[in-house]
Design an enzyme around this catalytic site. Structure first.
Site, PDB file in Angstrom:
ATOM      1  N   LYS A 111       0.825  -1.213   0.000  1.00 27.89           N
ATOM      2  CA  LYS A 111       0.000   0.000   0.000  1.00 27.89           C
ATOM      3  C   LYS A 111       0.853   1.254   0.000  1.00 27.89           C
ATOM      4  O   LYS A 111       0.540   2.217  -0.685  1.00 27.89           O
ATOM      5  CB  LYS A 111      -0.937   0.020   1.213  1.00 27.89           C
ATOM      6  CG  LYS A 111      -2.171  -0.840   1.044  1.00 27.89           C
ATOM      7  CD  LYS A 111      -3.236  -0.446   2.055  1.00 27.89           C
ATOM      8  CE  LYS A 111      -4.479  -1.318   1.918  1.00 27.89           C
ATOM      9  NZ  LYS A 111      -5.443  -1.063   2.997  1.00 27.89           N
ATOM     10  N   LYS A 194     -10.103 -10.575 -10.824  1.00 26.86           N
ATOM     11  CA  LYS A 194     -11.260 -10.505  -9.944  1.00 26.86           C
ATOM     12  C   LYS A 194     -12.012  -9.194 -10.152  1.00 26.86           C
ATOM     13  O   LYS A 194     -11.393  -8.163 -10.419  1.00 26.86           O
ATOM     14  CB  LYS A 194     -10.794 -10.558  -8.477  1.00 26.86           C
ATOM     15  CG  LYS A 194     -10.959 -11.932  -7.854  1.00 26.86           C
ATOM     16  CD  LYS A 194     -10.342 -12.015  -6.490  1.00 26.86           C
ATOM     17  CE  LYS A 194     -11.220 -11.471  -5.390  1.00 26.86           C
ATOM     18  NZ  LYS A 194     -10.694 -11.803  -4.041  1.00 26.86           N
ATOM     19  N   LYS A 197     -13.127  -2.764  -7.590  1.00 26.02           N
ATOM     20  CA  LYS A 197     -13.392  -1.353  -7.885  1.00 26.02           C
ATOM     21  C   LYS A 197     -12.124  -0.619  -8.297  1.00 26.02           C
ATOM     22  O   LYS A 197     -12.176   0.523  -8.698  1.00 26.02           O
ATOM     23  CB  LYS A 197     -14.113  -0.666  -6.725  1.00 26.02           C
ATOM     24  CG  LYS A 197     -13.382  -0.692  -5.417  1.00 26.02           C
ATOM     25  CD  LYS A 197     -14.281  -0.154  -4.304  1.00 26.02           C
ATOM     26  CE  LYS A 197     -13.661  -0.445  -2.955  1.00 26.02           C
ATOM     27  NZ  LYS A 197     -14.608  -0.748  -1.914  1.00 26.02           N
TER      28      LYS A 197
END
Ligand code: TRP
Length: 328
Positions: A111, A194, A197
């Site tokens: 991240k 997959k 969003k």
């Protein structure tokens, strides 16, 4: 009864992949386990920089969780920040985990690398300590998680064992369990990834609140495979396999049985789209009903927070007493 805890961050709309892959399993599981479900807004703060977003996202997510069938009288559905014990035990957990351990978290490395020039908060780094607090506060036996969260449950176990060793038996040491598999829903435009969003376009993503016409259109435009045979074969026919998997998840039939009924792609796309529309219709109706009555929704969340707080407060008090902090 086994106590399970699953949490979800209020960051953006819920999509069909979240629902068929995970959330529907929560709904099915609420009667067989003592289920706690947190909407973890404090975790979302690690990446929140814009005012007036996190509260709305929290409310919308709560409405969606109730709309899909989580029953506030059965499961404990609560907002993390409504139970202040999370922040309090979170700090104690930060003091029970080392800098080195947190530095090894692959999710933090990923991240923070992805955020490149963006602000990387210290919260993003200490996040596993807060997650440990979430889990340990509820005397959780099982934490159903996907691969990406296993390391966070591992570190929670390490923290619990260390605390128990230092200060005496205080926490139940939880274990990560593999959730009952839901459907594997892939992106309609890129059926090898997959549904997510973060994908480039919205065309492959079905949001839970998409209009029926939009859903039908997205399925009609779904990428299919080069030959024209309908069969369930993830490696060689990912597009058709995805449509069969989604249709199966909607109807309760098996993908293989469904495959025998189609000789062409067109009708399969149309039926899958229609099935999703019908699956979502009552959920959308209930969602809009709940969102139209915010005070009712907030009262459901207050009930959840009260149930959660009763457990969390006792655990926090136990931890503080174990350390030997001076009572207020
Ligand atoms: N970190 C989890 C995620 O990003 C969310 C989460 C926070 C969680 N606290 C938790 C999951 C406790 C399980 C248990 O998906």
């Amino acid at each position: 009864m086994t106590r399970v805890l699953s949490c979800i961050q209020p960051t953006g709309e819920v999509h069909l992949g979240n629902y068929l892959g995970a959330l529907r399993v929560w709904v099915e599981g609420q009667h067989t386990k003592d289920a706690f479900h947190g909407i973890v807004d404090l975790h979302a703060l690690t990446v929140t920089e814009v005012p007036d977003t996190v509260g709305n996202a929290t409310l919308e997510l709560a409405a969606m969780l109730f709309a899909i069938g989580l029953d506030p009288n059965v499961a404990t559905v609560f907002v993390q920040s409504h139970v202040t014990e999370h922040s309090q035990l979170g700090w104690m957990m930060e003091c029970t985990v080392s800098f080195g351990e947190l530095s090894r978290m692959t999710q933090f490395k990923d991240k923070s690398a992805k955020r490149e020039a963006e602000f990387v908060s210290a919260g993003l780094f200490t996040y596993p300590a807060l997650q440990a607090a979430d889990i340990l506060l509820y005397d959780t036996d099982e934490v159903p998680v996907g691969e990406d969260q296993r390391q966070h449950v591992e570190i929670t176990r390490d923290i619990a064992l260390r605390f128990n060793h230092r200060f005496g038996d205080t926490f139940i040491v939880p274990k990560a369990v593999t959730p009952k598999a839901g459907a594997r829903v892939m992106d309609l435009q890129d059926p090898t990834s997959k549904m997510s969003k973060t994908a480039g376009s919205d065309a492959g993503l079905v949001n839970m609140l998409d209009e029926p016409a939009e859903i039908v259109k997205k399925f009609k435009r779904a990428i299919t495979d080069s030959d024209s045979e309908v069969r369930f074969d993830r490696a060689n026919k990912p597009g058709i396999t995805n449509l069969l998997e989604i249709l199966a998840a909607c109807t309760g039939e098996t993908p293989d049985a469904l495959a025998t009924r189609y000789t062409q792609y067109g009708p399969l796309k149309a039926d899958a789209g229609e099935a999703v529309v019908e699956l979502l219709r009552p959920i959308q109706a209930r969602y809009h009903e709940l969102m139209a009555d915010r005070s009712e929704l907030q009262s459901l969340l207050r009930t959840g927070a009260a149930k959660a707080r009763a457990v969390a407060a006792a655990t926090l008090a136990r931890a503080q007493a174990a350390v030997g902090m001076l009572p207020a």
